[in-house]
Design a protein around this motif. Structure first.
Motif, PDB file in Angstrom:
ATOM      1  N   PHE A  35       0.879  -1.129   0.092  1.00  0.00           N
ATOM      2  CA  PHE A  35       0.131   0.114  -0.074  1.00  0.00           C
ATOM      3  C   PHE A  35       0.873   1.410   0.104  1.00  0.00           C
ATOM      4  O   PHE A  35       1.731   1.300   0.895  1.00  0.00           O
ATOM      5  N   LYS A  36       0.667   2.209  -1.130  1.00  0.00           N
ATOM      6  CA  LYS A  36       1.410   3.295  -1.302  1.00  0.00           C
ATOM      7  C   LYS A  36       0.840   4.331  -0.185  1.00  0.00           C
ATOM      8  O   LYS A  36      -0.353   4.550  -0.066  1.00  0.00           O
ATOM      9  N   PHE A  37       1.974   5.121   0.443  1.00  0.00           N
ATOM     10  CA  PHE A  37       1.208   6.421   1.180  1.00  0.00           C
ATOM     11  C   PHE A  37       2.258   7.338   0.876  1.00  0.00           C
ATOM     12  O   PHE A  37       3.140   7.196   0.050  1.00  0.00           O
ATOM     13  N   SER A  38       2.069   8.725   1.235  1.00  0.00           N
ATOM     14  CA  SER A  38       2.458   9.965   0.769  1.00  0.00           C
ATOM     15  C   SER A  38       3.103  10.929   2.014  1.00  0.00           C
ATOM     16  O   SER A  38       2.356  10.708   3.022  1.00  0.00           O
ATOM     17  N   PHE A  39       3.791  11.710   1.660  1.00  0.00           N
ATOM     18  CA  PHE A  39       4.398  12.845   2.501  1.00  0.00           C
ATOM     19  C   PHE A  39       3.595  14.212   2.278  1.00  0.00           C
ATOM     20  O   PHE A  39       4.194  15.039   3.075  1.00  0.00           O
ATOM     21  N   TRP A  40       2.907  14.102   1.379  1.00  0.00           N
ATOM     22  CA  TRP A  40       2.230  15.478   1.002  1.00  0.00           C
ATOM     23  C   TRP A  40       0.664  15.568   0.754  1.00  0.00           C
ATOM     24  O   TRP A  40       0.174  16.409   0.647  1.00  0.00           O
ATOM     25  N   HIS A  41      -0.005  14.176   1.123  1.00  0.00           N
ATOM     26  CA  HIS A  41      -1.345  14.142   1.182  1.00  0.00           C
ATOM     27  C   HIS A  41      -1.529  13.016   2.248  1.00  0.00           C
ATOM     28  O   HIS A  41      -0.823  12.070   2.287  1.00  0.00           O
ATOM     29  N   GLU A  70      -5.936   5.403   8.775  1.00  0.00           N
ATOM     30  CA  GLU A  70      -6.310   6.183   9.869  1.00  0.00           C
ATOM     31  C   GLU A  70      -5.132   6.996  10.466  1.00  0.00           C
ATOM     32  O   GLU A  70      -3.934   6.547  10.423  1.00  0.00           O
ATOM     33  N   THR A  71      -5.376   8.221  10.693  1.00  0.00           N
ATOM     34  CA  THR A  71      -4.456   9.390  11.265  1.00  0.00           C
ATOM     35  C   THR A  71      -3.367   8.595  11.952  1.00  0.00           C
ATOM     36  O   THR A  71      -2.166   9.056  11.674  1.00  0.00           O
ATOM     37  N   VAL A  72      -3.580   7.998  13.096  1.00  0.00           N
ATOM     38  CA  VAL A  72      -2.551   7.559  14.012  1.00  0.00           C
ATOM     39  C   VAL A  72      -1.768   6.641  13.455  1.00  0.00           C
ATOM     40  O   VAL A  72      -0.402   6.499  13.450  1.00  0.00           O
ATOM     41  N   HIS A  73      -2.302   5.612  12.471  1.00  0.00           N
ATOM     42  CA  HIS A  73      -1.512   4.742  11.768  1.00  0.00           C
ATOM     43  C   HIS A  73      -0.586   5.268  10.619  1.00  0.00           C
ATOM     44  O   HIS A  73       0.550   4.944  10.485  1.00  0.00           O
ATOM     45  N   LEU A  74      -1.183   6.329   9.836  1.00  0.00           N
ATOM     46  CA  LEU A  74      -0.464   7.113   8.880  1.00  0.00           C
ATOM     47  C   LEU A  74       0.672   7.609   9.320  1.00  0.00           C
ATOM     48  O   LEU A  74       1.786   7.674   9.034  1.00  0.00           O
ATOM     49  N   GLU A 124       5.500  17.328  14.261  1.00  0.00           N
ATOM     50  CA  GLU A 124       4.525  18.335  13.765  1.00  0.00           C
ATOM     51  C   GLU A 124       3.758  17.591  13.031  1.00  0.00           C
ATOM     52  O   GLU A 124       2.676  18.260  12.454  1.00  0.00           O
ATOM     53  N   ASN A 125       3.994  16.374  12.422  1.00  0.00           N
ATOM     54  CA  ASN A 125       3.348  15.829  11.255  1.00  0.00           C
ATOM     55  C   ASN A 125       3.141  16.661  10.075  1.00  0.00           C
ATOM     56  O   ASN A 125       2.084  17.069   9.565  1.00  0.00           O
ATOM     57  N   LYS A 126       4.353  17.192   9.651  1.00  0.00           N
ATOM     58  CA  LYS A 126       4.470  18.079   8.331  1.00  0.00           C
ATOM     59  C   LYS A 126       5.579  17.967   7.659  1.00  0.00           C
ATOM     60  O   LYS A 126       6.626  17.567   8.150  1.00  0.00           O
ATOM     61  N   THR A 127       5.460  18.319   6.254  1.00  0.00           N
ATOM     62  CA  THR A 127       6.720  17.986   5.438  1.00  0.00           C
ATOM     63  C   THR A 127       6.773  19.469   4.900  1.00  0.00           C
ATOM     64  O   THR A 127       6.197  20.441   4.615  1.00  0.00           O
ATOM     65  N   LEU A 128       8.200  19.611   4.833  1.00  0.00           N
ATOM     66  CA  LEU A 128       8.595  20.923   4.438  1.00  0.00           C
ATOM     67  C   LEU A 128       9.435  20.727   3.003  1.00  0.00           C
ATOM     68  O   LEU A 128      10.245  19.702   3.028  1.00  0.00           O
ATOM     69  N   VAL A 138       7.465  25.192   0.616  1.00  0.00           N
ATOM     70  CA  VAL A 138       6.187  25.018   1.213  1.00  0.00           C
ATOM     71  C   VAL A 138       6.146  23.992   2.429  1.00  0.00           C
ATOM     72  O   VAL A 138       7.051  23.058   2.449  1.00  0.00           O
ATOM     73  N   GLU A 139       5.320  24.513   2.991  1.00  0.00           N
ATOM     74  CA  GLU A 139       4.899  23.778   4.252  1.00  0.00           C
ATOM     75  C   GLU A 139       3.394  22.962   4.333  1.00  0.00           C
ATOM     76  O   GLU A 139       2.538  23.657   4.071  1.00  0.00           O
ATOM     77  N   ILE A 140       3.576  21.572   4.356  1.00  0.00           N
ATOM     78  CA  ILE A 140       2.375  21.092   4.330  1.00  0.00           C
ATOM     79  C   ILE A 140       2.084  20.301   5.638  1.00  0.00           C
ATOM     80  O   ILE A 140       2.757  19.300   6.050  1.00  0.00           O
ATOM     81  N   GLU A 141       0.996  20.737   6.107  1.00  0.00           N
ATOM     82  CA  GLU A 141       0.308  20.062   7.639  1.00  0.00           C
ATOM     83  C   GLU A 141      -0.457  19.086   7.069  1.00  0.00           C
ATOM     84  O   GLU A 141      -1.411  19.167   6.214  1.00  0.00           O
ATOM     85  N   LEU A 142       0.057  17.782   7.591  1.00  0.00           N
ATOM     86  CA  LEU A 142      -1.065  16.534   7.255  1.00  0.00           C
ATOM     87  C   LEU A 142      -1.705  16.232   8.474  1.00  0.00           C
ATOM     88  O   LEU A 142      -2.725  15.575   8.433  1.00  0.00           O
TER      89      LEU A 142
END
Length: 142
Positions: A35-41, A70-74, A124-128, A138-142
């Motif tokens: 399963f693919k996941f991302s650091f921008w969405h 689920e937020t905690v798992h991702l 912070e659960n964000k990607t810069l 760009v700062e991406i709040e996940l």
């Protein structure tokens, strides 16, 4: 490392010889899925199942996908991936500032910049994103 489980199946991040894109593995013994996941969405998508002839019911795969989503798992999956592999797998891709997304095979405009580097902040659960040629990142709040 284990991220979560669903109906007795473990969703794990492998730590040896891993590669982009970020993904998690499930091994049932009879079949394996990624399963693919991302650091921008926050989306999660089924990448593949092998062997296809032993593919489990769609409901099982969807349950696994939703569990990882689920937020905690991702967040845990991202933390494990980033901590061990030190990549968000976004370097050298294109960021479209108009649509605020990674651009795939699109025309380059004055709002499109190559991603020079990406850094994930687990606390912070964000990607810069550092964008080549852009005045600001760009700062991406996940």
């Amino acid at each position: 490392m284990k991220v979560c489980s669903y109906k007795g199946l473990s969703v794990v991040i492998m730590l040896r010889d891993e590669h982009c894109p970020p993904h998690a593995h499930v091994d049932s013994g009879a079949w394996s899925a990624r399963f693919k996941f991302s650091f921008w969405h926050n989306g999660v998508e089924l990448w593949d199942v092998v062997p296809l002839s032993r593919r489990p019911p769609i409901a099982v795969l969807e349950g696994l996908r939703q569990s990882l989503r689920e937020t905690v798992h991702l967040r845990r999956a991202r933390r494990i991936w980033w901590t061990r592999l030190q990549t968000a797998c976004l370097d050298n891709q294109w960021w479209d500032g108009d649509s605020n997304e990674v651009a795939v095979m699109r025309e380059v405009t004055n709002a499109t910049f190559r991603i020079g580097s990406a850094y994930y902040e687990p606390e912070e659960n964000k990607t810069l994103l550092a964008l080549i040629g852009a005045q600001e990142g760009v700062e991406i709040e996940l």
